[in-house]
Design an enzyme around this catalytic site. Structure first.
Site, PDB file in Angstrom:
ATOM      1  CB  SER A  41      -0.944   0.006   1.210  1.00 28.65           C
ATOM      2  OG  SER A  41      -2.026  -0.871   0.989  1.00 28.65           O
ATOM      3  CE  LYS A  44      -4.686   1.707  -0.437  1.00 27.28           C
ATOM      4  NZ  LYS A  44      -4.026   0.449  -0.064  1.00 27.28           N
ATOM      5  CB  SER A  90      -3.996   1.538   4.075  1.00 33.74           C
ATOM      6  OG  SER A  90      -3.215   1.116   2.979  1.00 33.74           O
TER       7      SER A  90
END
Length: 245
Positions: A41, A44, A90
């Site tokens: 993640s 992101k 997240s």
């Protein structure tokens, strides 16, 4: 800013750990920093930059994607709320929703993620999705350091990513219910107030990851850890850098 320092790719079994002083252009710690590996993640951060570079209407309401699991109920959310959920908690559903509603759609979004990486000089990085769930989202600690450094230029990313928690309004039985989402890196954010950009990540292929941009007493530094064994190991590695390096 780090791409020219990239080394030949070698496969290591140990985590990648990078601690870099931006102003002096010196590594304070570097272990396996040229290893290409999944980044989960941490992806992101790039998702947020691509979204913001399109100058979208942050107040526009979007229908939450059903492609992946989400911590949010399936309803409509403002784009700014999705950015908060994505960077703080997240949330994968938030990331997919933002990509789906990009000009040109999700396919164009992924293309622009990779275009941004190329422009930033992230020569060992490839993006396959906006969430990091795909193990084909790969990078090196060097490239991730470049990415988090770039992300620090976005005021909104700075303000969102270090919130210890975020509150989002959701609809529940015709009433507004406030949903509190804690930050996935809350322990470190509570312990150290010099962090100005923060993003964690975890998948089985990637292990436990974190990327942070810190500012303290006029010094700008980047911490990247990829492939820690567990959440405790990730925290201990960060604490070791803060207290001993």
């Amino acid at each position: 800013f780090l791409s020219l320092l990239a080394l030949p790719i070698v496969v290591f079994a140990q985590p990648s750990v990078l601690y870099y002083d931006i102003d002096s252009e010196k590594y304070l710690q570097n272990n396996n920093i040229n290893q290409t590996r999944p980044i989960a993640s941490i992806t992101k951060l790039m998702t947020a930059m691509v979204v913001l570079d399109s100058q979208p209407n942050l107040q526009e309401k979007l229908s939450l994607s059903r492609k992946v699991k989400s911590s949010l109920p399936r309803q409509h959310y403002k784009r700014i709320d999705l950015l908060n959920a994505m960077l703080v908690r997240s949330d994968n559903g938030a990331a997919e929703t933002l990509a789906d509603n990009y000009p040109g759609g999700r396919r164009r979004f992924i293309e622009d993620m990779n275009r941004h990486a190329f422009m930033f000089g992230m020569i060992s990085t490839t993006f396959d999705d906006p969430t990091g769930l795909s193990s084909s989202n790969v990078s090196t600690a060097i490239d991730v350091a470049t990415m988090v450094n770039r992300a620090s230029d976005y005021k909104l990313i700075r303000s969102i990513s270090v919130q210890k928690k975020v509150t989002i309004d959701t609809n529940f039985k015709k009433r507004i219910r406030k949903m509190v989402l804690p930050n996935t890196n809350a322990h470190i954010l509570v312990e150290f107030d010099s962090v100005v950009v923060s993003k964690t990540g975890f998948t089985n292929p990637a292990g436990y990851c974190v990327a942070m941009f810190i500012e303290e007493r006029g010094k700008r530094r980047v911490i990247v850890i990829l492939g820690a064994n567990n959440k405790h190991d990730r925290i201990k590695k960060v604490e070791h850098i803060f207290y001993n390096v």
